[in-house]
Write an enzyme that holds these catalytic residues in place. Structure first.
Site, mmCIF file in Angstrom:
data_model
loop_
_atom_site.group_PDB
_atom_site.id
_atom_site.type_symbol
_atom_site.label_atom_id
_atom_site.label_comp_id
_atom_site.label_asym_id
_atom_site.label_seq_id
_atom_site.Cartn_x
_atom_site.Cartn_y
_atom_site.Cartn_z
ATOM 1 N N ARG A 248 0.763 -1.140 0.122
ATOM 2 C CA ARG A 248 0.004 -0.060 0.015
ATOM 3 C C ARG A 248 0.788 1.180 0.086
ATOM 4 O O ARG A 248 1.983 1.137 0.598
ATOM 5 C CB ARG A 248 -0.906 0.048 1.269
ATOM 6 C CG ARG A 248 -2.195 -0.899 1.052
ATOM 7 C CD ARG A 248 -3.084 -0.351 0.165
ATOM 8 N NE ARG A 248 -4.301 -1.280 0.089
ATOM 9 C CZ ARG A 248 -4.460 -2.343 -0.716
ATOM 10 N NH1 ARG A 248 -3.557 -2.983 -1.286
ATOM 11 N NH2 ARG A 248 -5.711 -3.281 -0.586
ATOM 12 N N GLU A 274 0.204 6.839 -2.881
ATOM 13 C CA GLU A 274 -0.855 7.697 -2.101
ATOM 14 C C GLU A 274 -0.914 8.951 -2.702
ATOM 15 O O GLU A 274 -0.181 9.656 -2.631
ATOM 16 C CB GLU A 274 -0.154 7.689 -0.510
ATOM 17 C CG GLU A 274 -0.960 8.499 0.417
ATOM 18 C CD GLU A 274 -2.172 7.485 0.972
ATOM 19 O OE1 GLU A 274 -3.057 8.270 1.803
ATOM 20 O OE2 GLU A 274 -2.310 6.397 0.464
ATOM 21 N N HIS A 295 -1.399 -0.016 -10.016
ATOM 22 C CA HIS A 295 -2.105 -1.083 -8.811
ATOM 23 C C HIS A 295 -2.576 -2.290 -9.673
ATOM 24 O O HIS A 295 -3.739 -2.613 -9.307
ATOM 25 C CB HIS A 295 -3.118 -0.401 -8.217
ATOM 26 C CG HIS A 295 -3.529 -1.154 -6.890
ATOM 27 N ND1 HIS A 295 -4.022 -0.373 -5.908
ATOM 28 C CD2 HIS A 295 -3.378 -2.243 -6.574
ATOM 29 C CE1 HIS A 295 -4.313 -1.211 -4.875
ATOM 30 N NE2 HIS A 295 -3.752 -2.393 -5.021
#
Length: 337
Positions: A248, A274, A295
């Protein structure tokens, strides 16, 4: 004849239109009494209300509406929530576990493509594939020996550091066994003896960062792990280290990573950021030694079939009264993404 348990589907097909095929929906209808073939998007939908008190199995996926205590009151017969994806924390109220409702997910199925992606990234990183691809395209000529342009070129006896013995982390470790690597592991929840049984050398995080040629991040994203890798940690890595993140984006101080890669000191293979979708002006798009993907390491396209098959197998076990193999326990929630 034994009555089939009644099931309902809840997810947002706009998020992942490939999640459940028509054939898979028919398979679910064969196992259970599927109350509605279209997925639920909003529990307040008047067409859904009469179905709630009858629902015994709830099959959820990406974008499913949140399940809270009020909804549970409207679903008194619910005994199983079978999630076709990974993380359930944001979607499920803790009251679910207090009421004894079983929860299963497809984390193990999603871990497979992420680990495969990571293995490919590690092997390509050590061969400096991305750097030499750029050089060859620019020069349009051979520059042998390539090791002059790429010091340390090759996979033999490299040190690979794995941060986090998660499902993905453990699968990456297993995939690395046939290769001539030294594999380090940093995970505060894994005892030294357990790490050795995995075939890795347990070390503190700082030591892993200082010793590794490639560092691959596989920790869960929780409040405690936010910016787990910060500016100080990036500074511990030797020049030329490759940093891989398929976990992440929130686990990394992204501004510090941009600085470390833009300077040319570190290379990076980044699948998560992010925010998850970067703004058009993000420097990460343009730093030449950052290999950026949108992703895609997790289940995509046909890979989602593995996740569906895993969850359907769990539903079959539940229907037969057999032990569930992929149950999410309340005690594990704090450490789960």
């Amino acid at each position: 004849m034994t009555r089939k348990l009644r099931s309902l589907i809840a997810f947002n097909p706009g998020n992942r239109p490939d999640l459940l095929s028509d054939g898979q929906i028919e398979a679910l209808a064969g196992m259970t009494d599927l109350l509605r073939r279209a997925p639920v998007l909003d529990w307040r939908d008047p067409a859904i209300q009469p179905l709630l008190h009858r629902t015994e199995i709830l099959v959820t996926g990406w974008g499913a509406p949140k399940i809270d205590a009020v909804l549970l009151d409207a679903m008194p017969k619910l005994g199983l929530i079978a999630h076709l994806a990974g993380s359930v924390k944001a979607m499920l109220d803790p009251a679910i576990w207090r009421r004894g409702i079983a929860v299963v997910n497809a984390v193990a199925g999603n871990a497979v493509p992420v680990a495969e992606f990571t293995l490919a990234a590690i092997l390509f990183a050590n061969k400096q594939v991305f750097r030499l691809n750029r050089v060859y395209r620019e020069r349009r000529a051979m520059a042998k020996p390539w090791s002059k342009l790429a010091p340390g070129l090759g996979n033999y006896r490299k040190v690979v550091g794995i941060i986090g013995a998660s499902r993905v982390g453990r699968r990456v470790i297993a995939l690395l066994r046939p290769f001539d690597f030294t594999v380090l592991l940093a995970d505060p929840y894994v005892a030294a003896e357990d790490a050795r049984q995995l075939g890795v050398e347990p070390v503190p995080l700082d030591e892993l960062l200082a010793r590794s040629d490639v560092v691959s991040l596989h920790a869960p994203s929780t409040p405690a792990t936010r910016t787990l890798i910060d500016r100080r940690h990036l500074a511990l890595m030797r020049d030329g280290t490759v940093f891989i993140n398929t976990a992440r984006g929130a686990l990394v101080d992204q501004d510090a990573l941009i600085e470390a890669t833009r300077s040319g000191r570190l290379d990076a293979i980044i699948d998560v950021t992010e925010p998850d979708e970067l703004p058009p002006d993000s420097p990460l798009y343009d730093i030449p030694n950052v290999f950026l993907t949108p992703h895609i390491a997790g289940a995509q396209g046909r890979e989602t079939e593995r996740m569906v098959e895993l969850v359907f197998a769990e539903i079959e076990r539940y229907l037969r009264g057999n032990a569930l193999q992929h149950r999410v326990e309340a005690v594990d929630l704090e450490r789960l993404a």
